[in-house]
Design a protein around this motif. Structure first.
Motif, mmCIF file in Angstrom:
data_model
loop_
_atom_site.group_PDB
_atom_site.id
_atom_site.type_symbol
_atom_site.label_atom_id
_atom_site.label_comp_id
_atom_site.label_asym_id
_atom_site.label_seq_id
_atom_site.Cartn_x
_atom_site.Cartn_y
_atom_site.Cartn_z
ATOM 1 N N ARG A 222 36.684 40.508 43.079
ATOM 2 C CA ARG A 222 37.541 41.685 43.229
ATOM 3 C C ARG A 222 36.730 42.903 43.653
ATOM 4 O O ARG A 222 37.272 43.984 43.870
ATOM 5 C CB ARG A 222 38.254 41.989 41.903
ATOM 6 C CG ARG A 222 39.155 40.829 41.439
ATOM 7 C CD ARG A 222 39.792 41.126 40.103
ATOM 8 N NE ARG A 222 40.849 42.103 40.206
ATOM 9 C CZ ARG A 222 41.150 42.977 39.255
ATOM 10 N NH1 ARG A 222 40.467 42.990 38.146
ATOM 11 N NH2 ARG A 222 42.127 43.837 39.424
ATOM 12 N N LEU A 223 35.406 42.761 43.669
ATOM 13 C CA LEU A 223 34.506 43.849 44.093
ATOM 14 C C LEU A 223 33.433 43.233 44.988
ATOM 15 O O LEU A 223 33.188 42.033 44.914
ATOM 16 C CB LEU A 223 33.805 44.479 42.891
ATOM 17 C CG LEU A 223 34.593 45.278 41.873
ATOM 18 C CD1 LEU A 223 33.695 45.627 40.700
ATOM 19 C CD2 LEU A 223 35.147 46.538 42.513
ATOM 20 N N ARG B 169 28.199 45.387 43.623
ATOM 21 C CA ARG B 169 28.922 46.213 42.645
ATOM 22 C C ARG B 169 29.321 45.375 41.438
ATOM 23 O O ARG B 169 29.229 45.817 40.291
ATOM 24 C CB ARG B 169 30.163 46.819 43.285
ATOM 25 C CG ARG B 169 29.891 48.123 44.023
ATOM 26 C CD ARG B 169 31.156 48.616 44.714
ATOM 27 N NE ARG B 169 31.867 49.649 43.973
ATOM 28 C CZ ARG B 169 31.573 50.945 44.052
ATOM 29 N NH1 ARG B 169 30.575 51.344 44.803
ATOM 30 N NH2 ARG B 169 32.255 51.843 43.375
ATOM 31 N N ILE C 213 26.370 44.840 39.279
ATOM 32 C CA ILE C 213 26.072 46.036 38.484
ATOM 33 C C ILE C 213 26.991 46.076 37.264
ATOM 34 O O ILE C 213 26.557 46.364 36.149
ATOM 35 C CB ILE C 213 26.219 47.301 39.345
ATOM 36 C CG1 ILE C 213 25.075 47.354 40.364
ATOM 37 C CG2 ILE C 213 26.220 48.542 38.479
ATOM 38 C CD1 ILE C 213 25.187 48.477 41.368
ATOM 39 N N VAL C 214 28.282 45.772 37.501
ATOM 40 C CA VAL C 214 29.217 45.740 36.379
ATOM 41 C C VAL C 214 28.717 44.773 35.309
ATOM 42 O O VAL C 214 28.726 45.082 34.113
ATOM 43 C CB VAL C 214 30.633 45.333 36.845
ATOM 44 C CG1 VAL C 214 31.505 44.962 35.654
ATOM 45 C CG2 VAL C 214 31.280 46.454 37.641
ATOM 46 N N ASP D 214 34.425 38.025 29.235
ATOM 47 C CA ASP D 214 35.537 38.918 29.608
ATOM 48 C C ASP D 214 35.204 39.597 30.924
ATOM 49 O O ASP D 214 36.012 39.637 31.860
ATOM 50 C CB ASP D 214 35.706 40.020 28.548
ATOM 51 C CG ASP D 214 36.662 39.597 27.435
ATOM 52 O OD1 ASP D 214 37.114 38.440 27.453
ATOM 53 O OD2 ASP D 214 36.945 40.432 26.558
ATOM 54 N N LEU D 215 34.018 40.132 30.978
ATOM 55 C CA LEU D 215 33.569 40.872 32.145
ATOM 56 C C LEU D 215 33.593 39.977 33.374
ATOM 57 O O LEU D 215 34.081 40.356 34.440
ATOM 58 C CB LEU D 215 32.144 41.375 31.893
ATOM 59 C CG LEU D 215 31.826 42.825 32.206
ATOM 60 C CD1 LEU D 215 32.900 43.752 31.660
ATOM 61 C CD2 LEU D 215 30.473 43.202 31.636
ATOM 62 N N SER E 240 35.392 37.367 33.859
ATOM 63 C CA SER E 240 36.752 37.017 34.268
ATOM 64 C C SER E 240 37.425 38.220 34.925
ATOM 65 O O SER E 240 38.271 38.065 35.800
ATOM 66 C CB SER E 240 37.557 36.549 33.061
ATOM 67 O OG SER E 240 37.881 37.640 32.235
ATOM 68 N N LEU E 241 37.007 39.413 34.544
ATOM 69 C CA LEU E 241 37.602 40.596 35.170
ATOM 70 C C LEU E 241 37.136 40.745 36.609
ATOM 71 O O LEU E 241 37.857 41.244 37.469
ATOM 72 C CB LEU E 241 37.214 41.863 34.384
ATOM 73 C CG LEU E 241 37.914 42.105 33.057
ATOM 74 C CD1 LEU E 241 37.428 43.401 32.445
ATOM 75 C CD2 LEU E 241 39.425 42.148 33.244
ATOM 76 N N VAL E 242 35.925 40.320 36.831
ATOM 77 C CA VAL E 242 35.316 40.531 38.138
ATOM 78 C C VAL E 242 35.947 39.627 39.202
ATOM 79 O O VAL E 242 36.009 39.982 40.375
ATOM 80 C CB VAL E 242 33.794 40.309 38.027
ATOM 81 C CG1 VAL E 242 33.198 39.917 39.350
ATOM 82 C CG2 VAL E 242 33.134 41.563 37.490
ATOM 83 N N PHE E 243 36.419 38.472 38.768
ATOM 84 C CA PHE E 243 37.011 37.526 39.729
ATOM 85 C C PHE E 243 38.531 37.674 39.797
ATOM 86 O O PHE E 243 39.176 38.052 38.805
ATOM 87 C CB PHE E 243 36.668 36.081 39.333
ATOM 88 C CG PHE E 243 35.230 35.725 39.570
ATOM 89 C CD1 PHE E 243 34.761 35.493 40.852
ATOM 90 C CD2 PHE E 243 34.340 35.646 38.506
ATOM 91 C CE1 PHE E 243 33.428 35.166 41.077
ATOM 92 C CE2 PHE E 243 33.008 35.321 38.718
ATOM 93 C CZ PHE E 243 32.553 35.082 40.011
ATOM 94 N N GLU E 244 39.064 37.356 40.963
ATOM 95 C CA GLU E 244 40.520 37.284 41.111
ATOM 96 C C GLU E 244 41.063 36.180 40.219
ATOM 97 O O GLU E 244 40.436 35.127 40.096
ATOM 98 C CB GLU E 244 40.896 36.930 42.571
ATOM 99 C CG GLU E 244 40.529 37.959 43.606
ATOM 100 C CD GLU E 244 41.550 39.073 43.683
ATOM 101 O OE1 GLU E 244 42.529 39.054 42.894
ATOM 102 O OE2 GLU E 244 41.372 39.954 44.525
ATOM 103 N N THR E 245 42.213 36.450 39.626
ATOM 104 C CA THR E 245 42.851 35.350 38.900
ATOM 105 C C THR E 245 43.525 34.464 39.926
ATOM 106 O O THR E 245 44.177 34.955 40.839
ATOM 107 C CB THR E 245 43.892 35.890 37.902
ATOM 108 O OG1 THR E 245 44.634 36.921 38.532
ATOM 109 C CG2 THR E 245 43.216 36.425 36.669
#
Lengths: 221, 221
Positions: free
Chosen positions: B167-168, B172, B175-176, B212-213, B215-220
């Motif tokens: 998703r980024l 980036r 870095i997240v 969590d992080l 899973s947030l970074v990737f598209e569902t």
DNA sequence: TGTACATCAGTGAACGCGCGTTCACTGATGTAC
DNA sequence: TGTACATCAGTGAACGCGCGTTCACTGATGTAC
């Protein structure tokens, strides 16, 4: 030396070099002066271990012994400093939130996050003292980080109430935000020792990171 | 401090024959012993400022003066310690990555992230020394955090090549991940001072956060 | 009203301590002849 | 072979320093009578 951090500290004619003794019944003023000086020194040194009573006394312009009228010992001063700085931060965040419209919960949330980052960048020493090196804490009291998570979780719930959809439960998302901001700021502190980017640059980068985080936390519409 | 009164005579009763002198041509062994002891002390103290040459010497069982045969001065020892610990961490991450199958880039990435968190939790002092208090660094060299971002960005690109969608942009997102892990670990360090959760608990929480992080970074899908 | 005294804000000198660092040294182990 | 010497690994005592803390004090400002 004359840099005032709080609005209520209103010293009118501070003689440069020589410190004027406080009037009768106003001995408590020195207490605040000591805390402010300690906070500034902490900012310059970056770590609490370089902070010495003698250094603080020098900075205020008093004798080291004078500190003992206001604090029991060094650790007492440090504990008071933690409380003082944390209250300052919370007050700043509350004001930033209040400055945004009630109808814009995401704006209120972002304002608080940005204020948190701004404070952390501007006061690295105090920030580290509060959030990284936090000394012993009463068992029934919550840590500063805990309080912050609660604040932000509240903000996230307000966003949900306004129609936004979270990809995580509010508290988990709040932790992501606090922790992410915390980590990003810490990295920025390391960088700023060597790199020569302006503080505004650092701030822009941190804000960008935090906004990334925010956008990750919400479902894309 | 307040305990000064009782510190009148506190001789270190180390067993006299505890340490045998190194043989001819093996004087360098003491160098490593000193680094290991310094690393351990750092772990116990949590901060580099409590680290003293005399303390290290006591821990190794040598005279303080003996350190000067291997390091120019205190800051030289600390600089060598940073390098030593950082190489240790990188080596651990490399091994963790290599232990996962080539066909599972996400697994390789997770393994590295978890190793990073594990090291950070197990060696808070060294971790802080490397990533938070990192001293002056050569201009043309990259910071440790930088190197880490590169490693993880590479891992993320490998995931993309295998079909995952970010998703980024990769850097980036890296870095997240680094910053998030960093922040989460730092929080855990603070907690562990007061809370009595087991280290395994802390680890599980940190791993959960990092996942969590991720899973947030990737598209569902 | 004057004056004796209490209280306040803050000082200066001293203390013992652990620190980083220096320096002349010691005793064991290797090497040259 | 023996022995003189070089090299090595590490020591012990001393130094000057800044630290936290204590204690008897000073001088200004308020209050009671």
């Amino acid at each position: 030396m004359t840099g005032q951090r709080f609005a209520d500290a209103a010293p009118e004619d501070l003689p440069k070099g020589a410190r004027a003794r406080n009037r009768w019944g106003q001995g408590d003023r020195l207490r605040t002066e000591i805390l402010v000086a300690a906070g500034q020194l902490l900012g310059e040194l970056g770590t609490v271990d370089g902070l010495t009573l003698r250094g603080v006394a020098r900075h205020v312009g008093i004798a080291p012994a004078s500190i003992y009228a206001h604090f029991p010992d060094k650790s007492g001063l440090v504990a008071a400093l933690v409380e003082y700085e944390y209250q300052r931060l919370v007050e700043l965040m509350r004001r930033a939130e209040a400055a945004e419209s009630d109808g814009d919960p995401l704006g209120r949330l972002r304002a608080q996050l940005h204020t948190f980052c701004h404070y952390s960048l501007a006061n690295p020493g105090s920030y580290r003292l509060i959030f990284v090196l936090r000394p012993q804490e009463d068992d029934d009291r919550r840590t500063s980080a805990h309080t912050l998570v609660d604040r932000l979780a509240g903000g996230l719930l307000a966003c949900e109430a306004a129609g936004a959809r979270l990809r995580l439960p509010a508290e988990r998302a709040a932790i992501v935000l606090v922790v992410g901001a915390h980590g990003r700021v810490a990295i920025s502190h390391v960088r700023s020792v060597t790199a020569t980017s302006s503080p505004t640059d650092a701030e822009r980068q941190v804000f960008g990171f935090v906004d990334d985080l925010l956008s990750l936390v919400f479902e894309t519409p």
